[in-house]
Structure formats: C-alpha cells, structure tokens
Design a protein around this motif. Structure first.
Motif, PDB file in Angstrom:
ATOM      1  N   LYS A 116      -9.672  -3.316 -40.126  1.00  0.00           N
ATOM      2  CA  LYS A 116      -9.607  -2.579 -38.943  1.00  0.00           C
ATOM      3  C   LYS A 116      -8.721  -2.944 -38.014  1.00  0.00           C
ATOM      4  O   LYS A 116      -7.896  -2.100 -37.491  1.00  0.00           O
ATOM      5  CB  LYS A 116     -11.067  -2.919 -38.142  1.00  0.00           C
ATOM      6  CG  LYS A 116     -12.069  -2.226 -38.952  1.00  0.00           C
ATOM      7  CD  LYS A 116     -13.229  -1.944 -38.029  1.00  0.00           C
ATOM      8  CE  LYS A 116     -14.017  -1.076 -38.844  1.00  0.00           C
ATOM      9  NZ  LYS A 116     -15.030  -0.379 -37.803  1.00  0.00           N
ATOM     10  N   GLY A 165     -21.489  -0.143 -38.794  1.00  0.00           N
ATOM     11  CA  GLY A 165     -22.116  -0.610 -37.576  1.00  0.00           C
ATOM     12  C   GLY A 165     -22.536  -2.014 -37.456  1.00  0.00           C
ATOM     13  O   GLY A 165     -23.055  -2.693 -36.554  1.00  0.00           O
ATOM     14  N   GLN A 232     -26.334   9.358 -33.445  1.00  0.00           N
ATOM     15  CA  GLN A 232     -26.330   8.145 -34.146  1.00  0.00           C
ATOM     16  C   GLN A 232     -27.583   7.262 -33.798  1.00  0.00           C
ATOM     17  O   GLN A 232     -27.957   7.295 -32.427  1.00  0.00           O
ATOM     18  CB  GLN A 232     -25.186   7.360 -34.116  1.00  0.00           C
ATOM     19  CG  GLN A 232     -23.909   8.219 -34.525  1.00  0.00           C
ATOM     20  CD  GLN A 232     -22.665   7.268 -34.249  1.00  0.00           C
ATOM     21  OE1 GLN A 232     -22.786   6.288 -33.839  1.00  0.00           O
ATOM     22  NE2 GLN A 232     -21.450   7.984 -34.597  1.00  0.00           N
TER      23      GLN A 232
HETATM   24  P1  ADP Z   1     -18.406   1.026 -38.442  1.00  0.00           P
HETATM   25  O1  ADP Z   1     -17.132   0.809 -39.278  1.00  0.00           O
HETATM   26  O2  ADP Z   1     -19.101  -0.330 -38.529  1.00  0.00           O
HETATM   27  O3  ADP Z   1     -19.097   2.185 -38.595  1.00  0.00           O
HETATM   28  P2  ADP Z   1     -16.905   2.032 -36.252  1.00  0.00           P
HETATM   29  O4  ADP Z   1     -15.687   1.237 -35.375  1.00  0.00           O
HETATM   30  O5  ADP Z   1     -16.621   3.065 -36.777  1.00  0.00           O
HETATM   31  O6  ADP Z   1     -17.741   0.921 -37.113  1.00  0.00           O
HETATM   32  O7  ADP Z   1     -17.868   2.202 -34.881  1.00  0.00           O
HETATM   33  C1  ADP Z   1     -19.271   2.936 -35.339  1.00  0.00           C
HETATM   34  C2  ADP Z   1     -19.620   3.463 -33.937  1.00  0.00           C
HETATM   35  O8  ADP Z   1     -20.034   2.341 -33.052  1.00  0.00           O
HETATM   36  C3  ADP Z   1     -18.979   4.680 -33.353  1.00  0.00           C
HETATM   37  O9  ADP Z   1     -19.383   5.698 -33.963  1.00  0.00           O
HETATM   38  C4  ADP Z   1     -19.476   4.367 -31.982  1.00  0.00           C
HETATM   39  O10 ADP Z   1     -20.855   5.071 -32.019  1.00  0.00           O
HETATM   40  C5  ADP Z   1     -19.945   3.109 -31.690  1.00  0.00           C
HETATM   41  N1  ADP Z   1     -18.498   2.678 -31.034  1.00  0.00           N
HETATM   42  C6  ADP Z   1     -17.639   1.987 -31.854  1.00  0.00           C
HETATM   43  N2  ADP Z   1     -16.584   1.847 -30.927  1.00  0.00           N
HETATM   44  C7  ADP Z   1     -16.961   1.825 -29.499  1.00  0.00           C
HETATM   45  C8  ADP Z   1     -16.404   1.507 -28.078  1.00  0.00           C
HETATM   46  N3  ADP Z   1     -15.198   1.115 -28.138  1.00  0.00           N
HETATM   47  N4  ADP Z   1     -17.427   1.853 -27.237  1.00  0.00           N
HETATM   48  C9  ADP Z   1     -18.665   2.390 -27.392  1.00  0.00           C
HETATM   49  N5  ADP Z   1     -19.037   2.818 -28.723  1.00  0.00           N
HETATM   50  C10 ADP Z   1     -18.323   2.315 -29.852  1.00  0.00           C
END
Ligand code: ADP
Length: 449
Positions: A116, A165, A232
């Motif tokens: 990431k 997540g 979600q």
């Molecule tokens: P993963 O790869 O584990 O799925 P992500 O970075 O795609 O992680 O984030 C997954 C979810 O977490 C997002 O869809 C959102 O719901 C929440 N999320 C991620 N970053 C943030 C943030 N900076 N603020 C609030 N919620 C977040």
C-alpha cells in the motif's frame, strides 16, 4: 486466442470465468479441493483436477499443485479469479516461467499495488489525490505518534500489506494511538507476516467509490464508470451499486478520466479498480485492486461490457474491443452479496442446501454455484450467491430488486437475504444519502429493536 484456460478459484467466481470461456469457445479446467468435489464449477468445467485437501493453503493457494494441474491438462493460460492467488506477483511470474499466460496484469503492477505504501507513492506521482497521511511506512512508534499529532485526530492506523479490512485501527485521540499501533501491528504480523503500518486521517462520513478500468497491451486504457460500495460491515462490502447516487456526470467523468489516465501512464493492462473515499466533494485514493472484483457485474449490467471476456482477450494480446467514447452508462444496477451467514449475528451457516430457486425476469442476474442438495463446505468465504438487478432508473432497479429478493429461495441454511430486504427499505438507502459508517449503525439499531 487460448484453447484451454485453467481457473484457479472456486465458487461463483470460478463459474463466472467458466461462462466467459465457454462463450469464447475456450475449454476450461477446474481445480478443486477434496471438499469441493461436487461443486458446480467442477461439474460444468470440461476437465477438473483435485489439487489438495480442504484447507486453502494446501489447495487453492498451493502454487505447485495448480501449476502441475495446468501442465498436465495442457492449459495455455490461468485465470486466478479474485482472492487466493489473484494478486500474487510470484505466482504470475511462475505461470509465465512455465510458458503459460497469467490472465491479469504484469507481476510488477501486482507487486507495487500489493504494497500500500508503494501504491500510494506511485499514484501520488501520477497526480491522484490521497487521504492526508504519513509518507511511507512507519517503523518506530515515536515517529508514528508525531505523524498522528501532525495530521490531527481521529487517525487510522493501517497495515502496509493490508487487505480485507484487516490490520486497521482507529485512534480517536492521542491517548489511543499507542494501543492502536500495537493492535494494528499485531494483526498485520499474524495476517500478513509484515508489521509495517502507516497512518491516515480518519474520515468521518466518506463514501467508498471505485472506478473500473480496463487496459490492453497496446497502451489503450478505458474506464467503465464507478461503483458505490459504501455499504460495508467491518470493511467488507455487502451491497454495491452503480452509478453512485452521490456523483453527477461531471464528477464521474473527472474521476474516471483521472483513473484511466494514471493507468495509461503506468502501462497497466487487464482489469483493475482504483478505490477512493469521497467526502464533501473530494476524492481520496485508498488502493488499487489489480484483479477482477466480486462486484464487477454491477458495471457489466450498466455498460453491457463483459469484463471477464475483455480480460481474457487482452491477456491474449488483442486490443480492447472498444474505445472510451463507445462506453455508455445505461440505467442503474445493484448487487447484493448473499452470504451463508445469520443476517443479524453474521455467524457463518454452512451446510446442506435443501431447496434452491433463483429469481429471474428482465435484468435479473444471479451468479451462484448453489443447487438443491449441495452441501456448502465450512472452509471458505461465506459468499454463496450474488444477485444483480438492473433498472432504467434507480427507482425501477429498487422495485425490481425487492421483487427478486422475495423470489429467492435458499432453504436449509440461513442467509443474509433478510438483511438485504431491510437495507433496501431503509430511508437512508432509498434516498442514497448513506456513507461507509451507516450500515454498522443500521445493523446495531435493528438488532437491538
Ligand atoms: P483493505 O485493503 O483492507 O480493504 P482499504 O484501504 O481498501 O483496506 O480500506 C477498506 C475500507 O476501510 C474502506 O472501504 C473504508 O470503508 C475504510 N477506510 C479506509 N481508509 C479510511 C480512512 N482514511 N477513513 C475512514 N475510513 C477508511
């Protein structure tokens, strides 16, 4: 074009890929664990090979077994589906080293976007907006705390190797940061074998909006509009829709072009998804998925593009069959992920499906490997069916979805169908004003009542 494709996956997604191959006149090879011998993807494939015992690490993640199956059956390409080996750069490299084609992007892009921190550095340079946060992974806690203080609370601690997540913790104030760091690192270490973390501003009411892109090996990249995946639970998507009720045509075009342009400059090919959080008119990149997504049918329903077919065509070296100007968003689509889980407690409910009847009718699609008499094994993801409904308008789509959910019969196990029925009746869903935190509150409130 390929003559034979091995599908290195299971369940509804393996079936989805099989269908695309059959329509293209390509033979299919299914692989399966001993627990999946009676699965629909195995029954429908032209050939099948058992690759190991139930545990995923010994079957669907077992690279030597999968490569051997491909060699023995004479497959010329491997489609990894979603999850499992789909974003594994080593696997993609090994497939190529054995003289076969990996149906996905270059290993190099899998590696960059799988980390990431590297992903953020890459897209930042391409002019994509990011959530304010640390530049790079944070190895020591003192720096992490200083960065958190600078960004301002609340902050989110995230695993650099994260996914699904996991390894994410919110610190609402200074006194929570140390424990958030500790918990995120522990979770990341056990889930990914890598405890590097980074910090982002925690957004209070964002939507999750993602752009679907498709690129070929000739430098062409198009976008197919966006999907709104804000519904979600524990960062797992439950229901997705497209177009997003939050965007207007101008915003859609802006973010779509930005994403496609970035992929063009990266030299990206195959299907990919750029995920953004969207709050108060601003987009913030969170990650790129370098594979097919579970929710790809939403986009297929409103654009008429068969994403899996395009993925296979570009992997075979063919140019994209259309240009950006040919892409038209037609109507509205919603996908409900139906899990074999209790709709209130979310406890998995594997077991025998006694009776099964899928809904039908105009613009109703069901992707599922279920059938009456099938026993859902307890070892894998609990997603057992996807219901995708399209309508000319969002309202028509909602009415049709309500009707289709009523028709769906899956007996013998509990499923999340009742949750979807409640969700689509909720005023915040009907008027489209929900954000990513809404569903958890909704579940908590309705479970209490
Ligand atoms: P993963 O790869 O584990 O799925 P992500 O970075 O795609 O992680 O984030 C997954 C979810 O977490 C997002 O869809 C959102 O719901 C929440 N999320 C991620 N970053 C943030 C943030 N900076 N603020 C609030 N919620 C977040």
């Amino acid at each position: 074009m390929f003559e034979k494709v091995l599908i290195a996956n299971r369940g509804e997604i393996a079936l989805r890929i099989h269908r695309a191959c059959r329509e293209m006149g390509i033979h299919t090879v299914a692989v399966h664990s001993t627990a999946d011998a009676n699965a629909m993807h195995v029954r429908l494939a032209d050939e099948s090979v058992c690759i190991g015992p139930p545990s995923s690490s010994q079957s669907y993640l077992n690279m030597p077994a999968i490569l051997s199956a491909a060699i023995i059956t004479g497959a010329d390409a491997i489609h990894p589906g979603v999850g499992f080996l789909s974003e594994n750069g080593n696997f993609a490299t090994m497939v190529a080293e054995h003289g076969m084609t990996f149906i996905g992007p270059d290993p190099h892009h899998l590696e960059i976007m799988g980390d990431k921190v590297a992903a953020k550095d890459t897209v930042r340079e391409l002019g994509i907006p990011l959530v304010p946060g640390s530049e790079g992974a944070l190895t020591d806690d003192a720096t992490a705390i200083r960065v958190a203080d600078e960004i301002g609370y609340p902050v989110l601690v995230k695993a650099a190797a994260g996914g699904g997540g996991r390894g994410m913790k919110v610190a609402y104030s200074r006194d929570q940061i140390e424990s958030a760091l500790r918990m995120a690192r522990n979770e990341a270490r056990s889930a990914f074998g890598n405890d590097a973390v980074y910090i982002e501003k925690y957004l209070g009411h964002p939507r999750h909006i993602e752009v679907q892109v498709l690129g070929d090996r000739h430098g062409n990249v198009v976008h197919l509009g966006e999907r709104d995946c804000s519904l979600q639970r524990r960062h797992q998507k439950i229901l997705e829709e497209g177009p997003s009720p939050a965007l207007n045509a101008e915003q859609r075009e802006w973010i779509g072009n930005l994403a496609a342009d970035a992929c063009r400059r990266m030299g990206y090919h195959s299907a990919g998804t750029l995920e953004f959080l969207y709050e108060d008119g601003q987009f913030y990149f969170i990650e790129m998925n370098t594979r097919l997504q579970v929710e790809h049918p939403v986009t297929e329903a409103i654009t008429g593009v068969d994403i899996v077919r395009e993925q296979i065509r570009v992997a075979a070296g063919m140019p994209l069959a259309f240009e950006q100007a040919d892409v038209r968003i037609n109507g509205h689509a919603i996908e409900c992920r139906i899990n074999a889980e209790d709709p209130r407690t979310f406890i998995p409910s594997p077991g025998m499906v006694k009776d099964y009847h899928a809904p039908g009718g105009l613009d109703v699609r069901v992707d599922s490997g279920l059938y009456g008499g099938y026993r859902i094994p307890p070892y894998y993801d609990s997603l057992v069916a996807k219901l995708i409904v399209r309508g000319q308008s969002r309202n028509e789509c909602l009415m049709r979805l309500r009707r289709a959910l009523e028709e769906f019969v899956i007996e013998g196990i509990t499923t999340t169908i009742p949750l979807h029925q409640d969700l689509i009746a909720a005023p915040a869903f009907v008027d489209g004003t929900y954000d990513i935190h809404w569903l958890s509150r909704f579940v908590a409130e309705t479970s209490a009542s």
